[in-house]
Structure formats: C-alpha cells, structure tokens
Design an enzyme around this catalytic site. Structure first.
Site, PDB file in Angstrom:
ATOM      1  N   THR A  45       0.848  -1.183   0.000  1.00 39.19           N
ATOM      2  CA  THR A  45       0.000   0.000   0.000  1.00 39.19           C
ATOM      3  C   THR A  45       0.885   1.235   0.000  1.00 39.19           C
ATOM      4  OG1 THR A  45      -1.856   1.108   1.144  1.00 39.19           O
ATOM      5  CG2 THR A  45      -0.165   0.097   2.535  1.00 39.19           C
ATOM      6  N   CYS A  46       0.290   2.389  -0.296  1.00 37.96           N
ATOM      7  CA  CYS A  46       1.041   3.656  -0.299  1.00 37.96           C
ATOM      8  C   CYS A  46       0.036   4.792  -0.251  1.00 37.96           C
ATOM      9  CB  CYS A  46       1.948   3.739  -1.526  1.00 37.96           C
ATOM     10  SG  CYS A  46       1.070   3.713  -3.101  1.00 37.96           S
ATOM     11  N   GLY A  47       0.290   5.875  -0.981  1.00 37.91           N
ATOM     12  CA  GLY A  47      -0.634   6.994  -0.984  1.00 37.91           C
ATOM     13  C   GLY A  47      -1.797   6.812  -1.938  1.00 37.91           C
ATOM     14  N   GLY A  78      -1.483   4.048  -4.630  1.00 32.14           N
ATOM     15  CA  GLY A  78      -1.273   2.835  -5.403  1.00 32.14           C
ATOM     16  C   GLY A  78      -0.145   2.890  -6.411  1.00 32.14           C
ATOM     17  N   TRP A 103      -3.873   4.859   0.696  1.00 36.43           N
ATOM     18  CA  TRP A 103      -4.239   5.828   1.733  1.00 36.43           C
ATOM     19  C   TRP A 103      -5.243   6.870   1.239  1.00 36.43           C
ATOM     20  CZ3 TRP A 103      -3.500   4.695   6.537  1.00 36.43           C
ATOM     21  CH2 TRP A 103      -3.797   5.643   7.510  1.00 36.43           C
TER      22      TRP A 103
END
Length: 276
Positions: free
Chosen positions: A234-236, A238, A262
């Site tokens: 996961t990240c901000g 994708g 996120w």
C-alpha cells in the site's frame, strides 16, 4: 525465477523485434505534465501510457484500475497486444513505471517488464531518444483477463491487519508516522494499525535502481517483513506500492496491491488509523 526487469543493453539489442512494445509510464505526484516530458524526449518507438486517463473514471479516487474492457480498449489503441513483450519505463528511473507494469500484469499481459534504470539510464549511456508528437500506432487487440487475486480492497486489508497477511506501506516514514500531512487534502494522517513501514526509496540503490539479490532481501527483512507470509502493499494512491510489488516479484514473492491505498483508507471514517 524470472526477473521482472530488462536491462538497457537487452532493450537496445531487441529494438527491432516485431513483438516489442515500449511504454513510457511516467507520472508525477507534483502534477508536472508527463506527456510534455514524453514529447520532449522518449525512447524511440515508445507510446505514452496516461495513468490518470487509463483509470476508473466512476471513482473519486486517483488512477484506480479501469475495467478489463476499458483497459483492453486503451491498450489496443496504443498498439499493444496481450502476447507482446511490453517494456515499461519512466522519466525518473523507477517510480510510476512499476504501477504501469503492475496494471498490465493484473490485466493478463504474458510478458511485461520494467526497464532497469528507466529513461535516465538509457540517456546516461548515450542511447538514442526521439521527440515531438507521437503518431498513433497501428491498433491491436488486447484480450484482457482481470486477476482479482492481485488486487486488495478494504475488506482484504482489514483481514490482513488481523493476521491474515502483512500490510507493507511504501509512503515516506514521516507520513507513515503521521508527522507530516498527506499531500492530498482531507486525509487523516498516520497508518493502518499493525502495518509495516518500508518507504519505496529503501528498495532502491544509490543510483535509483531496484536493489537485487541479498541486498533486496535484507531490506525487507530489516523492515520486519516475512517473505514467506502473504503480503499486501500500500502507499498513498497505489503508485509507489507497485514499486514494492515489483521488488517482491524480483525476489520471487507474490503480493496483492491495495488499489485505493491511503487515498481511500485515510478518507474514510470507518477505517482505523494509528499515529506514532
């Protein structure tokens, strides 16, 4: 184990292969016009993959995966078939190219690779580039087959946080800890309880290329990731999560990518958030 990376030397040697398709997957978090960069300098024969345009326009989340049918139409318009050898690069070295690689892979591409070092490495070696508007390539037929097992959603992540899998977050450490605000307005700061912080840049070497072998394995292990257990990246939004997924593929490990990341989790009121 087959590496998901192709070297600049191999690409240069295969430029005349009839089934080779080169894709510029550049995208910039700061909003800079990646298509303008593409028209200024690109690897000869490359087509531009617009992450924002080739996405789910029914979602208010950024660059979510399109439907298989929409992707097939877009890829076909770029002259790309599912059976082609697809080599993706970006103008930063390794950033958004991984997201484009993952998208093609999720949609069933038989052989999709990321150019090791990207456009910077290509240019540093004095290899040719072209510029100007790109003429439309001959259309192709891309038979998309969506791999739902490669994609995580909120229920998947909720289950992972209870022990079903490890959630590995590619955002910078300060954002993970909730010490700096998110670049997108309206999002809570922090991380998913139980998630592991592994900033995207940690899997890159000093030249900006993906680490290899033991150095890459040790990076994951040092962060507390068990490579034998299921992993959700996961990240901000994708994009950098796909760099972790690419790194895991380099190590022969499967992962699922949380497409909403996120941008979705931090905006909801029913998802738990922790700060350090």
């Amino acid at each position: 184990m087959t590496s998901p990376l192709m070297s600049t030397t191999e690409l240069a040697a295969r430029m005349n292969d009839p089934d080779l398709r080169i894709v510029d997957g550049s995208w910039h978090l700061d909003g800079r016009d990646a298509r303008a960069d593409f028209e200024a300098a690109r690897i000869p024969g490359a087509v531009f993959f617009d992450l924002d345009a080739i996405s789910d326009h029914t979602s208010d989340l950024p660059h979510m995966l399109p439907t298989a049918a929409a992707f097939a139409e877009a890829a076909g318009a770029l002259g790309i078939a599912k059976t082609d050898t697809i080599v993706v690069y970006d103008s930063l070295g390794l950033f958004s190219a991984a997201r484009v690689w993952w998208t093609f892979w999720v949609m069933g591409a038989n052989r999709v690779l990321v150019l090791d070092g990207g456009l910077p490495a290509w240019r540093d070696e004095g290899r040719p580039v072209e510029s100007g508007p790109r003429a439309a390539p001959p259309p192709a037929t891309f038979h998309a087959t969506f791999d739902s097992d490669a994609v995580a959603d909120v229920p998947t992540v909720m289950a992972a946080l209870t022990g079903d899998a490890q959630v590995v977050d590619a955002r910078p450490a300060a954002r993970f800890a909730g010490q700096t605000p998110e670049p997108r307005p309206g999002l809570r700061a922090g991380h998913m309880p139980g998630a592991i912080s592994l900033p995207m840049k940690a899997v890159l070497d000093d030249t900006g290329r993906l680490k290899r072998g033991e150095a890459l394995t040790e990076t994951f292990q040092h962060a507390g990731v068990d490579l034998e257990r299921p992993i959700v990246t996961t990240c901000g939004s994708g994009v950098t999560a796909a760099v972790l997924s690419l790194a895991l593929a380099e190590l022969g490990s499967d992962s699922r990518l949380y497409d909403g990341s996120w941008a979705e989790w931090g905006a909801r009121s029913d998802t738990p958030v922790q700060t350090d």
